[in-house]
Design a protein around this motif. Structure first.
Motif, PDB file in Angstrom:
ATOM      1  N   LEU A  26       0.808  -1.225   0.000  1.00  0.00           N
ATOM      2  CA  LEU A  26       0.000   0.000   0.000  1.00  0.00           C
ATOM      3  C   LEU A  26       0.843   1.277   0.000  1.00  0.00           C
ATOM      4  N   ARG A  27       2.158   1.112   0.127  1.00  0.00           N
ATOM      5  CA  ARG A  27       3.082   2.260   0.179  1.00  0.00           C
ATOM      6  C   ARG A  27       2.689   3.212   1.299  1.00  0.00           C
ATOM      7  N   CYS A  28       2.679   2.639   2.512  1.00  0.00           N
ATOM      8  CA  CYS A  28       2.325   3.402   3.700  1.00  0.00           C
ATOM      9  C   CYS A  28       3.315   3.065   4.810  1.00  0.00           C
ATOM     10  N   CYS A  29       3.183   3.754   5.944  1.00  0.00           N
ATOM     11  CA  CYS A  29       4.124   3.528   7.041  1.00  0.00           C
ATOM     12  C   CYS A  29       3.419   3.730   8.377  1.00  0.00           C
ATOM     13  N   GLY A  30       3.390   2.696   9.208  1.00  0.00           N
ATOM     14  CA  GLY A  30       2.743   2.787  10.519  1.00  0.00           C
ATOM     15  C   GLY A  30       1.229   2.829  10.385  1.00  0.00           C
ATOM     16  N   TRP A  31       0.545   2.893  11.503  1.00  0.00           N
ATOM     17  CA  TRP A  31      -0.922   2.964  11.478  1.00  0.00           C
ATOM     18  C   TRP A  31      -1.370   4.377  11.144  1.00  0.00           C
ATOM     19  N   GLU A  32      -0.866   5.331  11.901  1.00  0.00           N
ATOM     20  CA  GLU A  32      -1.189   6.734  11.644  1.00  0.00           C
ATOM     21  C   GLU A  32      -0.071   7.426  10.861  1.00  0.00           C
ATOM     22  N   GLY A  33       1.138   6.882  10.931  1.00  0.00           N
ATOM     23  CA  GLY A  33       2.298   7.448  10.242  1.00  0.00           C
ATOM     24  C   GLY A  33       3.575   6.849  10.805  1.00  0.00           C
TER      25      GLY A  33
END
Length: 137
Positions: A26-33
């Motif tokens: 998903l190209r994301c990092c952490g839950w909130e960031g």
């Protein structure tokens, strides 16, 4: 609650591998960031790199880096890297669910309708069989 940690740890490995795969996909990092990783128990997550630098985010938060060196540089100093995925995974998951929610709802309704049809057909067969059971003509 599950903890992020070493992939080789039998208790943390499956969760950590899943989080890493999700972050890469998903190209994301952490839950909130990426700041979520500052709260991780450092006893389980080895943040020290070979050069003595400290990782602030996992390598999976830098999925676009072209090689391992740039990935490590991104993991040490993500805010200074163009390869860092700063968006939290929560927002990305919500977007994915919104994108596919009607497909999931449609498939669910289709399966339920099929099950209802099969139940009705089974009842018709049972009633038909009972009515003809003693008919010898």
């Amino acid at each position: 609650m599950s903890q992020y940690g070493n992939e080789d740890d039998a208790t943390l490995g499956p969760f950590t591998r899943t989080v890493n795969a999700l972050q890469k996909k998903l190209r994301c990092c952490g839950w909130e960031g990426g700041a979520d990783y500052s709260k991780v128990d450092r006893a389980h997550w080895n943040t020290t790199l070979a050069k003595g630098q400290q990782r602030t985010v996992p390598d999976s938060c830098c999925p676009n880096a072209p090689n391992a060196t740039w990935t490590q540089d991104c993991a040490v100093s993500p805010l200074n890297s163009t390869y860092y995925s700063s968006q939290g995974c929560r927002a990305m998951i919500e977007t994915e669910f919104k994108t596919y929610q009607w497909v999931v709802i449609g498939v669910t309704i289709g399966v339920l309708a099929f099950q209802l049809l099969v139940i009705i057909m089974a009842l018709v067969l049972v009633v038909h069989n009972v009515n003809n059971k003693y008919d010898m003509s």
